[in-house]
Design a protein around this motif. Structure first.
Motif, PDB file in Angstrom:
ATOM      1  N   THR A   1       2.479   1.866  -3.384  1.00 10.54           N
ATOM      2  CA  THR A   1       1.459   2.225  -4.361  1.00 10.54           C
ATOM      3  C   THR A   1       0.976   3.652  -4.123  1.00 10.54           C
ATOM      4  O   THR A   1       0.754   4.421  -5.063  1.00 10.54           O
ATOM      5  CB  THR A   1       0.267   1.258  -4.283  1.00 10.54           C
ATOM      6  OG1 THR A   1       0.739  -0.071  -4.478  1.00 10.54           O
ATOM      7  CG2 THR A   1      -0.767   1.581  -5.347  1.00 10.54           C
ATOM      8  N   GLU A   2       0.802   4.020  -2.848  1.00  6.65           N
ATOM      9  CA  GLU A   2       0.383   5.381  -2.511  1.00  6.65           C
ATOM     10  C   GLU A   2       1.397   6.405  -3.014  1.00  6.65           C
ATOM     11  O   GLU A   2       1.028   7.438  -3.590  1.00  6.65           O
ATOM     12  CB  GLU A   2       0.203   5.499  -0.993  1.00  6.65           C
ATOM     13  CG  GLU A   2      -0.123   6.897  -0.502  1.00  6.65           C
ATOM     14  CD  GLU A   2       1.123   7.693  -0.142  1.00  6.65           C
ATOM     15  OE1 GLU A   2       1.186   8.866  -0.554  1.00  6.65           O
ATOM     16  OE2 GLU A   2       2.016   7.145   0.505  1.00  6.65           O
TER      17      GLU A   2
ATOM     18  N   ARG B   1       0.456   9.132  -5.849  1.00  2.56           N
ATOM     19  CA  ARG B   1       0.584  10.552  -5.552  1.00  2.56           C
ATOM     20  C   ARG B   1       1.356  11.272  -6.660  1.00  2.56           C
ATOM     21  O   ARG B   1       0.967  12.360  -7.116  1.00  2.56           O
ATOM     22  CB  ARG B   1       1.277  10.749  -4.203  1.00  2.56           C
ATOM     23  CG  ARG B   1       1.368  12.215  -3.787  1.00  2.56           C
ATOM     24  CD  ARG B   1       2.095  12.343  -2.459  1.00  2.56           C
ATOM     25  NE  ARG B   1       1.357  11.716  -1.381  1.00  2.56           N
ATOM     26  CZ  ARG B   1       0.372  12.327  -0.714  1.00  2.56           C
ATOM     27  NH1 ARG B   1      -0.001  13.538  -1.036  1.00  2.56           N
ATOM     28  NH2 ARG B   1      -0.229  11.699   0.269  1.00  2.56           N
TER      29      ARG B   1
ATOM     30  N   GLU C   1      -7.165   2.565   0.526  1.00  4.06           N
ATOM     31  CA  GLU C   1      -6.148   3.221   1.349  1.00  4.06           C
ATOM     32  C   GLU C   1      -5.149   3.969   0.485  1.00  4.06           C
ATOM     33  O   GLU C   1      -4.749   5.098   0.806  1.00  4.06           O
ATOM     34  CB  GLU C   1      -5.427   2.184   2.213  1.00  4.06           C
ATOM     35  CG  GLU C   1      -6.272   1.603   3.331  1.00  4.06           C
ATOM     36  CD  GLU C   1      -5.503   0.593   4.161  1.00  4.06           C
ATOM     37  OE1 GLU C   1      -4.277   0.460   3.942  1.00  4.06           O
ATOM     38  OE2 GLU C   1      -6.124  -0.076   5.011  1.00  4.06           O
ATOM     39  N   ALA C   2      -4.745   3.354  -0.620  1.00  2.74           N
ATOM     40  CA  ALA C   2      -3.790   4.014  -1.512  1.00  2.74           C
ATOM     41  C   ALA C   2      -4.390   5.283  -2.117  1.00  2.74           C
ATOM     42  O   ALA C   2      -3.721   6.315  -2.225  1.00  2.74           O
ATOM     43  CB  ALA C   2      -3.355   3.055  -2.619  1.00  2.74           C
TER      44      ALA C   2
ATOM     45  N   GLU D   1      -6.882   7.109  -0.819  1.00  3.62           N
ATOM     46  CA  GLU D   1      -7.098   8.096   0.227  1.00  3.62           C
ATOM     47  C   GLU D   1      -5.812   8.828   0.583  1.00  3.62           C
ATOM     48  O   GLU D   1      -5.785  10.049   0.693  1.00  3.62           O
ATOM     49  CB  GLU D   1      -7.673   7.421   1.472  1.00  3.62           C
ATOM     50  CG  GLU D   1      -9.122   6.987   1.327  1.00  3.62           C
ATOM     51  CD  GLU D   1      -9.601   6.186   2.526  1.00  3.62           C
ATOM     52  OE1 GLU D   1      -8.761   5.855   3.377  1.00  3.62           O
ATOM     53  OE2 GLU D   1     -10.805   5.902   2.597  1.00  3.62           O
ATOM     54  N   THR D   2      -4.732   8.086   0.776  1.00  2.00           N
ATOM     55  CA  THR D   2      -3.471   8.712   1.162  1.00  2.00           C
ATOM     56  C   THR D   2      -2.829   9.477   0.014  1.00  2.00           C
ATOM     57  O   THR D   2      -1.914  10.255   0.217  1.00  2.00           O
ATOM     58  CB  THR D   2      -2.482   7.659   1.689  1.00  2.00           C
ATOM     59  OG1 THR D   2      -2.376   6.596   0.744  1.00  2.00           O
ATOM     60  CG2 THR D   2      -2.939   7.103   3.017  1.00  2.00           C
ATOM     61  N   SER D   3      -3.346   9.266  -1.209  1.00  2.51           N
ATOM     62  CA  SER D   3      -2.877  10.044  -2.352  1.00  2.51           C
ATOM     63  C   SER D   3      -3.638  11.367  -2.469  1.00  2.51           C
ATOM     64  O   SER D   3      -3.349  12.166  -3.344  1.00  2.51           O
ATOM     65  CB  SER D   3      -3.053   9.252  -3.652  1.00  2.51           C
ATOM     66  OG  SER D   3      -2.271   8.101  -3.641  1.00  2.51           O
TER      67      SER D   3
ATOM     68  N   VAL E   1       0.832  -1.211   0.000  1.00  2.00           N
ATOM     69  CA  VAL E   1       0.000   0.000   0.000  1.00  2.00           C
ATOM     70  C   VAL E   1       0.862   1.253   0.000  1.00  2.00           C
ATOM     71  O   VAL E   1       0.601   2.208  -0.736  1.00  2.00           O
ATOM     72  CB  VAL E   1      -0.952  -0.005   1.213  1.00  2.00           C
ATOM     73  CG1 VAL E   1      -1.730   1.304   1.287  1.00  2.00           C
ATOM     74  CG2 VAL E   1      -1.914  -1.172   1.127  1.00  2.00           C
ATOM     75  N   LYS E   2       1.900   1.280   0.829  1.00  2.38           N
ATOM     76  CA  LYS E   2       2.747   2.473   0.950  1.00  2.38           C
ATOM     77  C   LYS E   2       3.403   2.822  -0.377  1.00  2.38           C
ATOM     78  O   LYS E   2       3.384   3.988  -0.813  1.00  2.38           O
ATOM     79  CB  LYS E   2       3.810   2.235   2.030  1.00  2.38           C
ATOM     80  CG  LYS E   2       4.788   3.385   2.209  1.00  2.38           C
ATOM     81  CD  LYS E   2       4.121   4.638   2.714  1.00  2.38           C
ATOM     82  CE  LYS E   2       5.156   5.728   2.999  1.00  2.38           C
ATOM     83  NZ  LYS E   2       4.514   6.995   3.430  1.00  2.38           N
TER      84      LYS E   2
END
Length: 343
Positions: A83-84, A88, A123-124, A126-128, A80-81
């Motif tokens: 990919t985020e 981004r 999650e990816a 959202e954090t982007s 996830v990290k």
């Protein structure tokens, strides 16, 4: 007016987050990003130093502190990290630093995605920066819409979307999936089969980029008039440790990828066998539509037609069908809203 200024007036976005490539569509602007799903990370600084095409150039050529990776496998997120971080940077390229919270973002996902895998995509996103209005559309539906199939009509359509990590086979009618199968055998497995064959037969080790070039240049699923074509391959001799060059033929590659191609054919036959008679009749009349990068494998359409007895078409712009489908849903949301679902 800069790139980001030109795109700032549009808030909505369609994303094909693929194993091999990520594409972004903005209504009224067409495809604004088409890049390999690759990221290069500096482990000392824990930050991305390149994404997409620039990162792909670094594959196999980085120092010890830099990792160049593909953070998706088999059509789903494995980290996830990472990919985020990649998303981004892609969103910055496509949209600039505009606030995404008011956007409607439609993401294409495999039809067989699990709840855990879907959560990773959420999650990816959202954090982007994409916090609200995230919707998902099954890739077979998006590909069918992008290929111009009449998914909103009461007729049966069959789509086979062969991506990098998954092959999506589906029968569609009235904006929904009647039957589908998502098998995690696709373009990456073809590439891996080529690498294994060269290692086993010629003691030759090649990289992923070389294997991709072989697949695109002389990859073949069915005999054609070009079967005498050959390709010179350079790699590393596993025995001597020295560079080595070999010449391979189309027929060799066809044989080494035959098992992988057969798995895709089996998935198509499985769905056809379960299709209701009325819809099966529609498919026989209209044919099977191929989308995704795998549709470009030489002779695959002929092989499918021969194995199923149903005429098989290759979609216009098969690599872009999914992202075009997300874009068409955004541009005609009132009519096609039922094809996507909110998180």
């Amino acid at each position: 007016m800069g790139l980001f200024d030109r795109f700032s007036e549009s808030q909505d976005m369609g994303i094909d987050l693929g194993t091999a490539n990520t594409l972004i569509y903005i209504p009224g602007k067409d495809i604004v990003l088409d890049e390999p799903s690759v990221i290069a990370i500096d482990d000392n600084k824990n930050e991305a130093i390149a994404v997409g095409k620039e990162a792909q150039k670094m594959l196999g050529r980085t120092p010890q502190n830099v990792r160049t990776i593909r953070p998706l496998k088999d059509g789903v997120i494995t980290d996830v990290k990472e990919t985020e971080m990649m998303l981004r940077e892609f969103i910055k390229k496509a949209r600039g630093n505009n606030n995404l919270t008011r956007s409607r973002i439609i993401v294409g996902v495999p039809s067989g995605i699990t709840s855990v895998e879907r959560k990773a995509v959420e999650e990816a996103m959202e954090t982007s920066g994409a916090i609200d209005n995230i919707e998902f559309i099954d890739e077979p539906i998006a590909a069918a819409i992008g290929a111009g199939l009449p998914v909103d009509e009461p007729v049966g359509s069959m789509i086979v979307d062969i991506g990098g990590g998954t092959t999506e086979v589906a029968v569609l009618s009235l904006q929904g999936i009647v039957l589908s199968d998502s098998v995690r055998i696709a373009g990456d497995e073809v590439t891996d089969a080529i690498k294994r064959y060269l290692k086993r037969t010629y003691n030759l080790i090649i990289g992923e980029r070389t294997a991709e070039q072989i697949k695109m240049q002389i990859g073949s699923a069915y005999p054609t008039d070009d079967d005498q074509e050959t390709m010179e391959i350079r790699g590393l001799n596993i025995v001597s440790g020295l560079p080595k060059t070999v010449t391979i033929t189309i027929e060799e590659i066809r044989e080494c990828i035959a098992d992988t191609v057969e798995s895709i054919i089996d998935a198509i036959k499985k769905i056809l066998e379960q299709t209701p008679p009325e819809l099966a009749g529609d498919i026989i009349d209209r044919g099977i539509m191929l989308a995704g990068g795998g549709a470009l494998l030489r002779g695959l359409d002929s092989l499918i037609a021969n194995e199923t007895g149903i005429i098989t078409h290759i979609a216009p712009n098969p690599l872009k069908c999914v992202v075009y489908g997300t874009g068409k849903v955004l541009e005609d949301y009132e009519r096609l809203a039922r094809t996507s679902r909110k998180r």
